[in-house]
Design a protein around this motif. Structure first.
Motif, PDB file in Angstrom:
ATOM      1  N   ALA A  22      76.479 -71.767   2.117  1.00 21.22           N
ATOM      2  CA  ALA A  22      75.673 -70.946   1.218  1.00 21.22           C
ATOM      3  C   ALA A  22      74.387 -70.451   1.884  1.00 21.22           C
ATOM      4  N   GLY A  23      74.171 -70.835   3.140  1.00 22.43           N
ATOM      5  CA  GLY A  23      73.025 -70.329   3.882  1.00 22.43           C
ATOM      6  C   GLY A  23      71.846 -71.268   3.990  1.00 22.43           C
ATOM      7  N   PHE A  24      71.954 -72.478   3.455  1.00 23.69           N
ATOM      8  CA  PHE A  24      70.886 -73.469   3.604  1.00 23.69           C
ATOM      9  C   PHE A  24      70.960 -74.093   4.994  1.00 23.69           C
ATOM     10  N   ARG A  25      69.811 -74.434   5.531  1.00 20.88           N
ATOM     11  CA  ARG A  25      69.762 -75.242   6.755  1.00 20.88           C
ATOM     12  C   ARG A  25      69.678 -76.703   6.324  1.00 20.88           C
ATOM     13  N   VAL A  26      70.564 -77.520   6.874  1.00 16.82           N
ATOM     14  CA  VAL A  26      70.715 -78.891   6.409  1.00 16.82           C
ATOM     15  C   VAL A  26      70.471 -79.882   7.545  1.00 16.82           C
ATOM     16  N   VAL A  27      69.651 -80.886   7.273  1.00 12.53           N
ATOM     17  CA  VAL A  27      69.432 -82.026   8.161  1.00 12.53           C
ATOM     18  C   VAL A  27      69.874 -83.271   7.393  1.00 12.53           C
ATOM     19  N   MET A  28      70.518 -84.223   8.089  1.00 14.00           N
ATOM     20  CA  MET A  28      71.008 -85.430   7.430  1.00 14.00           C
ATOM     21  C   MET A  28      70.511 -86.673   8.150  1.00 14.00           C
ATOM     22  N   THR A  29      70.455 -87.784   7.422  1.00 13.02           N
ATOM     23  CA  THR A  29      70.094 -89.071   8.028  1.00 13.02           C
ATOM     24  C   THR A  29      71.109 -90.125   7.597  1.00 13.02           C
ATOM     25  N   ASP A  30      71.238 -91.167   8.413  1.00  9.04           N
ATOM     26  CA  ASP A  30      72.141 -92.260   8.061  1.00  9.04           C
ATOM     27  C   ASP A  30      71.785 -93.479   8.885  1.00  9.04           C
ATOM     28  N   LEU A  31      72.584 -94.531   8.735  1.00  6.68           N
ATOM     29  CA  LEU A  31      72.415 -95.749   9.508  1.00  6.68           C
ATOM     30  C   LEU A  31      72.830 -95.530  10.954  1.00  6.68           C
ATOM     31  N   GLU A  32      72.372 -96.395  11.827  1.00  5.37           N
ATOM     32  CA  GLU A  32      72.797 -96.362  13.232  1.00  5.37           C
ATOM     33  C   GLU A  32      74.302 -96.608  13.341  1.00  5.37           C
ATOM     34  N   GLN A  33      74.822 -97.506  12.513  1.00 12.06           N
ATOM     35  CA  GLN A  33      76.260 -97.779  12.461  1.00 12.06           C
ATOM     36  C   GLN A  33      76.741 -97.599  11.017  1.00 12.06           C
ATOM     37  N   PRO A  34      77.085 -96.382  10.646  1.00 14.75           N
ATOM     38  CA  PRO A  34      77.496 -96.117   9.268  1.00 14.75           C
ATOM     39  C   PRO A  34      78.783 -96.848   8.903  1.00 14.75           C
ATOM     40  N   THR A  35      78.971 -97.082   7.596  1.00 10.47           N
ATOM     41  CA  THR A  35      80.154 -97.796   7.123  1.00 10.47           C
ATOM     42  C   THR A  35      81.030 -96.922   6.225  1.00 10.47           C
ATOM     43  N   GLY A  63      68.047 -87.320  18.023  1.00 11.03           N
ATOM     44  CA  GLY A  63      67.121 -88.441  18.068  1.00 11.03           C
ATOM     45  C   GLY A  63      65.688 -88.096  17.738  1.00 11.03           C
ATOM     46  N   SER A  64      65.416 -86.820  17.445  1.00 14.53           N
ATOM     47  CA  SER A  64      64.042 -86.421  17.174  1.00 14.53           C
ATOM     48  C   SER A  64      64.036 -85.126  16.372  1.00 14.53           C
ATOM     49  N   ALA A  65      62.851 -84.778  15.855  1.00 15.17           N
ATOM     50  CA  ALA A  65      62.709 -83.532  15.115  1.00 15.17           C
ATOM     51  C   ALA A  65      62.992 -82.341  16.021  1.00 15.17           C
ATOM     52  N   GLY A  66      62.566 -82.431  17.278  1.00 13.55           N
ATOM     53  CA  GLY A  66      62.816 -81.343  18.219  1.00 13.55           C
ATOM     54  C   GLY A  66      64.294 -81.122  18.456  1.00 13.55           C
ATOM     55  N   GLU A  67      65.039 -82.210  18.629  1.00 13.86           N
ATOM     56  CA  GLU A  67      66.483 -82.091  18.803  1.00 13.86           C
ATOM     57  C   GLU A  67      67.138 -81.541  17.544  1.00 13.86           C
ATOM     58  N   ALA A  68      66.632 -81.936  16.391  1.00 17.12           N
ATOM     59  CA  ALA A  68      67.172 -81.428  15.136  1.00 17.12           C
ATOM     60  C   ALA A  68      66.952 -79.922  15.021  1.00 17.12           C
ATOM     61  N   GLU A  69      65.772 -79.461  15.383  1.00 18.31           N
ATOM     62  CA  GLU A  69      65.488 -78.029  15.323  1.00 18.31           C
ATOM     63  C   GLU A  69      66.386 -77.252  16.273  1.00 18.31           C
ATOM     64  N   ALA A  70      66.663 -77.818  17.452  1.00 22.67           N
ATOM     65  CA  ALA A  70      67.556 -77.155  18.412  1.00 22.67           C
ATOM     66  C   ALA A  70      68.977 -77.073  17.852  1.00 22.67           C
ATOM     67  N   ALA A  71      69.432 -78.139  17.199  1.00 20.40           N
ATOM     68  CA  ALA A  71      70.765 -78.129  16.597  1.00 20.40           C
ATOM     69  C   ALA A  71      70.834 -77.093  15.473  1.00 20.40           C
ATOM     70  N   LEU A  72      69.808 -77.015  14.650  1.00 19.47           N
ATOM     71  CA  LEU A  72      69.773 -76.018  13.589  1.00 19.47           C
ATOM     72  C   LEU A  72      69.846 -74.612  14.161  1.00 19.47           C
ATOM     73  N   ALA A  73      69.155 -74.374  15.256  1.00 16.35           N
ATOM     74  CA  ALA A  73      69.166 -73.054  15.889  1.00 16.35           C
ATOM     75  C   ALA A  73      70.551 -72.673  16.394  1.00 16.35           C
ATOM     76  N   ARG A  74      71.372 -73.679  16.713  1.00 16.65           N
ATOM     77  CA  ARG A  74      72.752 -73.429  17.162  1.00 16.65           C
ATOM     78  C   ARG A  74      73.718 -73.312  15.988  1.00 16.65           C
ATOM     79  N   GLY A  75      73.217 -73.452  14.775  1.00 16.80           N
ATOM     80  CA  GLY A  75      74.083 -73.383  13.610  1.00 16.80           C
ATOM     81  C   GLY A  75      74.779 -74.684  13.308  1.00 16.80           C
ATOM     82  N   GLU A  76      74.254 -75.797  13.828  1.00 22.28           N
ATOM     83  CA  GLU A  76      74.848 -77.109  13.608  1.00 22.28           C
ATOM     84  C   GLU A  76      74.085 -77.874  12.528  1.00 22.28           C
TER      85      GLU A  76
END
Length: 267
Positions: A22-35, A63-76
């Motif tokens: 729908a065009g939203f930019r999405v960031v997610m968080t979770d555990l180091e070892q999700p279940t 691993g960081s806000a900077g990496e997250a922004e780079a992923a968002l820029a790639r459409g990830e």
């Protein structure tokens, strides 16, 4: 429109898929070892593999806000090992969605973002979030609640094909998990589907394995370790479920409804 989703299991991922499309930019968080057991349709699988793809959308462990922004820029969709959601203070989020599905509030508050939504029981609209999305199967699944709370947790898995508790694969002991069947594999009642410390778990119905924890994950006796779908549609193991799509639709409605009311966006 930048949205943080706490949790990256299958229901959170179904929500992320709808918002991303729908065009939203999405960031997610979770555990180091999700279940999460439905790993083939859960973005949290990128915690183990680095990346995960669901219905053509790629999530990447960051691993960081900077990496997250780079992923968002790639459409990830960036996913961070950040269960306390510290990223919330590091990027300009327009909204937060608590999709942990813990059946209780683990720390989300109304002031976390301009729009705060939560999935399932444990939250009250207008108190600790702006809106709640119903997660219980039935007539109200996916409904946006602007007052009150979602239906309480029944403790009984949803009915699929006439089965409830029989669908769930549970660890038979404490220790490292050993799957004996793979997601997408058709099994018969009585087949061994997993082992823990030499203790087998048997399928309690015929169907297809729709979810299974990864090998080596430390589990405790009785812990949910997988599920079997009696409908036996293998393709269902690799696409977002009807439940996740309905919930995602409720979240999309909530973001637009409350976003407009707060003047955050008018699109």
């Amino acid at each position: 429109m930048l949205v943080l989703i706490k949790g990256a299991g299958d229901l959170a991922t179904g929500t992320a898929v709808r918002l991303h499309r729908a065009g939203f930019r999405v960031v997610m968080t979770d555990l180091e070892q999700p279940t999460a057991v439905r790993r083939t349709v859960a973005f949290c699988q990128c915690m183990y593999d680095g990346t995960a793809a669901v219905e053509g959308i790629t999530a990447r462990r960051c691993g960081s806000a900077g990496e997250a922004e780079a992923a968002l820029a790639r459409g990830e969709v960036p996913v961070l090992p950040d269960p306390r959601a510290h990223i919330l203070t590091q990027l300009p989020f327009d909204a937060l969605v608590d999709a942990i599905l813990a059946k209780r509030n683990l720390g989300t508050v109304l002031t976390d973002a301009p729009v705060v939504l939560a999935l399932g029981p444990g939250f009250t609209a207008g108190v600790d979030c702006h809106g709640v999305v119903e997660t219980q199967r039935g007539h109200d699944l996916g409904r946006l609640l602007t007052a009150g709370s979602a239906a309480p947790n029944t403790g009984v898995p949803g009915n699929i094909g006439g089965y409830t508790v029989e669908r769930i694969i549970r660890a038979g002991a404490d220790g490292p998990f050993e799957p004996a069947a793979a997601i997408g594999q058709v099994v018969k009642k009585g087949d061994i589907v997993a082992r823990v410390a030499g203790v087998p778990t048997y399928a309690r119905l015929d169907g297809v394995v729709r979810g299974m924890l990864p090998a080596g994950l430390m589990v405790t006796e009785g812990m949910k370790a997988g599920d079997i779908d009696p409908r036996c549609e293998v393709r269902h193991c690799f696409t977002v479920s009807d439940k996740a799509r309905a919930i995602g639709g409720g979240v999309l409605e909530g973001l637009l409804y409350f976003g407009r009311r707060t003047g955050r966006w008018n699109g």
